[in-house]
Design a protein around this motif. Structure first.
Motif, PDB file in Angstrom:
ATOM      1  N   SER A 285       7.087  20.207 -20.488  1.00  0.00           N
ATOM      2  CA  SER A 285       7.929  19.063 -20.852  1.00  0.00           C
ATOM      3  C   SER A 285       7.309  18.217 -21.957  1.00  0.00           C
ATOM      4  O   SER A 285       6.151  17.808 -21.861  1.00  0.00           O
ATOM      5  CB  SER A 285       8.195  18.181 -19.630  1.00  0.00           C
ATOM      6  OG  SER A 285       8.847  18.913 -18.615  1.00  0.00           O
ATOM      7  N   ILE A 286       8.087  17.945 -22.981  1.00  0.00           N
ATOM      8  CA  ILE A 286       7.667  17.024 -24.034  1.00  0.00           C
ATOM      9  C   ILE A 286       8.224  15.631 -23.780  1.00  0.00           C
ATOM     10  O   ILE A 286       7.670  14.628 -24.189  1.00  0.00           O
ATOM     11  CB  ILE A 286       8.101  17.541 -25.421  1.00  0.00           C
ATOM     12  CG1 ILE A 286       7.422  16.732 -26.529  1.00  0.00           C
ATOM     13  CG2 ILE A 286       9.608  17.530 -25.583  1.00  0.00           C
ATOM     14  CD1 ILE A 286       7.621  17.320 -27.916  1.00  0.00           C
ATOM     15  N   VAL A 287       9.360  15.583 -23.060  1.00  0.00           N
ATOM     16  CA  VAL A 287       9.975  14.319 -22.638  1.00  0.00           C
ATOM     17  C   VAL A 287      10.179  14.372 -21.137  1.00  0.00           C
ATOM     18  O   VAL A 287      10.659  15.371 -20.605  1.00  0.00           O
ATOM     19  CB  VAL A 287      11.336  14.089 -23.336  1.00  0.00           C
ATOM     20  CG1 VAL A 287      12.046  12.868 -22.749  1.00  0.00           C
ATOM     21  CG2 VAL A 287      11.154  13.924 -24.833  1.00  0.00           C
ATOM     22  N   LYS A 288       9.801  13.291 -20.460  1.00  0.00           N
ATOM     23  CA  LYS A 288       9.996  13.214 -19.011  1.00  0.00           C
ATOM     24  C   LYS A 288      10.609  11.867 -18.675  1.00  0.00           C
ATOM     25  O   LYS A 288      10.050  10.818 -19.019  1.00  0.00           O
ATOM     26  CB  LYS A 288       8.661  13.398 -18.284  1.00  0.00           C
ATOM     27  CG  LYS A 288       8.802  13.600 -16.778  1.00  0.00           C
ATOM     28  CD  LYS A 288       7.450  13.954 -16.166  1.00  0.00           C
ATOM     29  CE  LYS A 288       7.571  14.243 -14.676  1.00  0.00           C
ATOM     30  NZ  LYS A 288       6.257  14.591 -14.086  1.00  0.00           N
ATOM     31  N   LEU A 289      11.767  11.903 -18.007  1.00  0.00           N
ATOM     32  CA  LEU A 289      12.496  10.693 -17.657  1.00  0.00           C
ATOM     33  C   LEU A 289      12.742  10.640 -16.169  1.00  0.00           C
ATOM     34  O   LEU A 289      12.928  11.678 -15.519  1.00  0.00           O
ATOM     35  CB  LEU A 289      13.848  10.652 -18.386  1.00  0.00           C
ATOM     36  CG  LEU A 289      13.865  10.900 -19.896  1.00  0.00           C
ATOM     37  CD1 LEU A 289      15.300  10.986 -20.396  1.00  0.00           C
ATOM     38  CD2 LEU A 289      13.108   9.806 -20.630  1.00  0.00           C
ATOM     39  N   ASN A 290      12.773   9.438 -15.623  1.00  0.00           N
ATOM     40  CA  ASN A 290      13.168   9.244 -14.230  1.00  0.00           C
ATOM     41  C   ASN A 290      14.444   8.406 -14.213  1.00  0.00           C
ATOM     42  O   ASN A 290      14.505   7.344 -14.847  1.00  0.00           O
ATOM     43  CB  ASN A 290      12.070   8.533 -13.444  1.00  0.00           C
ATOM     44  CG  ASN A 290      12.506   8.228 -12.018  1.00  0.00           C
ATOM     45  OD1 ASN A 290      12.879   9.124 -11.261  1.00  0.00           O
ATOM     46  ND2 ASN A 290      12.484   6.963 -11.655  1.00  0.00           N
ATOM     47  N   VAL A 291      15.468   8.886 -13.514  1.00  0.00           N
ATOM     48  CA  VAL A 291      16.740   8.167 -13.488  1.00  0.00           C
ATOM     49  C   VAL A 291      17.015   7.639 -12.083  1.00  0.00           C
ATOM     50  O   VAL A 291      16.686   8.271 -11.084  1.00  0.00           O
ATOM     51  CB  VAL A 291      17.915   9.047 -13.967  1.00  0.00           C
ATOM     52  CG1 VAL A 291      17.697   9.486 -15.406  1.00  0.00           C
ATOM     53  CG2 VAL A 291      18.105  10.261 -13.065  1.00  0.00           C
ATOM     54  N   ALA A 292      17.625   6.457 -12.032  1.00  0.00           N
ATOM     55  CA  ALA A 292      17.960   5.812 -10.758  1.00  0.00           C
ATOM     56  C   ALA A 292      19.145   4.882 -10.980  1.00  0.00           C
ATOM     57  O   ALA A 292      19.426   4.469 -12.112  1.00  0.00           O
ATOM     58  CB  ALA A 292      16.765   5.039 -10.212  1.00  0.00           C
ATOM     59  N   MET A 293      19.848   4.556  -9.904  1.00  0.00           N
ATOM     60  CA  MET A 293      20.957   3.615  -9.974  1.00  0.00           C
ATOM     61  C   MET A 293      20.491   2.254  -9.498  1.00  0.00           C
ATOM     62  O   MET A 293      19.726   2.139  -8.533  1.00  0.00           O
ATOM     63  CB  MET A 293      22.127   4.077  -9.100  1.00  0.00           C
ATOM     64  CG  MET A 293      22.761   5.395  -9.507  1.00  0.00           C
ATOM     65  SD  MET A 293      23.381   5.446 -11.214  1.00  0.00           S
ATOM     66  CE  MET A 293      24.723   4.235 -11.118  1.00  0.00           C
TER      67      MET A 293
END
Length: 210
Positions: free
Chosen positions: A172-180
């Motif tokens: 991974s070159i980009v790592k994101l965490n998503v949440a509401m």
């Protein structure tokens, strides 16, 4: 497209989306598909497809079915899905691989549950698949997105499933965490990025309208 979308994703390597709330992941991928001209969506957990069939994502963009090409690979057919994806990539804007956790379910016959034997071979196979997508996507400027469910948070670090953690960290070159948050707003935390500093971006009113 909005600047945030252009800035967050990268075509030089894998873009990994981690989540512990499947609904947040659904809202994020729905938001992405609404912003791109054509999306190839490899739907391994079938959640996205179920919302499409129920008519719950049609309001997010006009002519939704014309801009999203959905693949539902089954046991023994992932290789053909990969070939079709690569063939269609030249006419696409983004590829979403959702979700990497479900990849192992398609090859459960190759894993010994008690000993874990066979997992390393599947990790190698998955790595090859991802590298083929990246190899074909990079010259076309098509970002490759992979989603991965996380287990829990420990010492301020999200812990992923052991079978995919090392692979995604390496690729991974980009790592994101998503949440509401607040029920309707989507929080996107930038964990790793080649250009952007770690920060959280809030996208307002991105919940799926039921």
């Amino acid at each position: 497209m909005e600047t945030h979308y252009n800035d967050i994703l990268n075509t030089n390597g894998l873009n990994t989306i981690i989540f512990n709330n499947p609904y947040a992941k659904l809202c994020f991928t729905a938001m992405l598909t609404s912003q791109y001209r054509k999306t190839i969506y490899i739907d391994l957990d079938t959640t996205f497809s179920a919302y499409i069939k129920a008519g719950l994502l049609l309001e997010n963009t006009e002519n939704f079915h014309n801009v999203v090409e959905i693949y539902l690979p089954t046991e023994g057919r992932f290789e053909s899905t990969l070939r079709d994806t690569i063939d269609s990539m030249s006419d696409s804007s983004i590829v979403i691989f959702d979700s990497i956790n479900s990849f192992y379910n398609m090859y459960y016959k190759k894993i010994d549950i008690e000993s874990g034997r066979g997992i390393s071979n599947l990790n190698h196979l998955l790595s090859i698949f991802l590298m083929l997508l990246l190899k074909n996507g990079k010259p076309l400027n098509v970002p490759i997105i992979v989603t991965s469910m996380i287990r829990y948070k420990k010492d301020n670090e999200w812990v992923q499933s052991p079978v995919s953690k090392r692979l995604l960290q390496k690729k991974s070159i980009v790592k994101l965490n998503v949440a509401m948050i607040n029920g309707e707003d989507l929080s996107v935390e930038i964990i790793t990025h080649p250009v952007l500093a770690s920060k959280t971006i809030i996208f307002r009113n991105q919940g799926v309208k039921l």
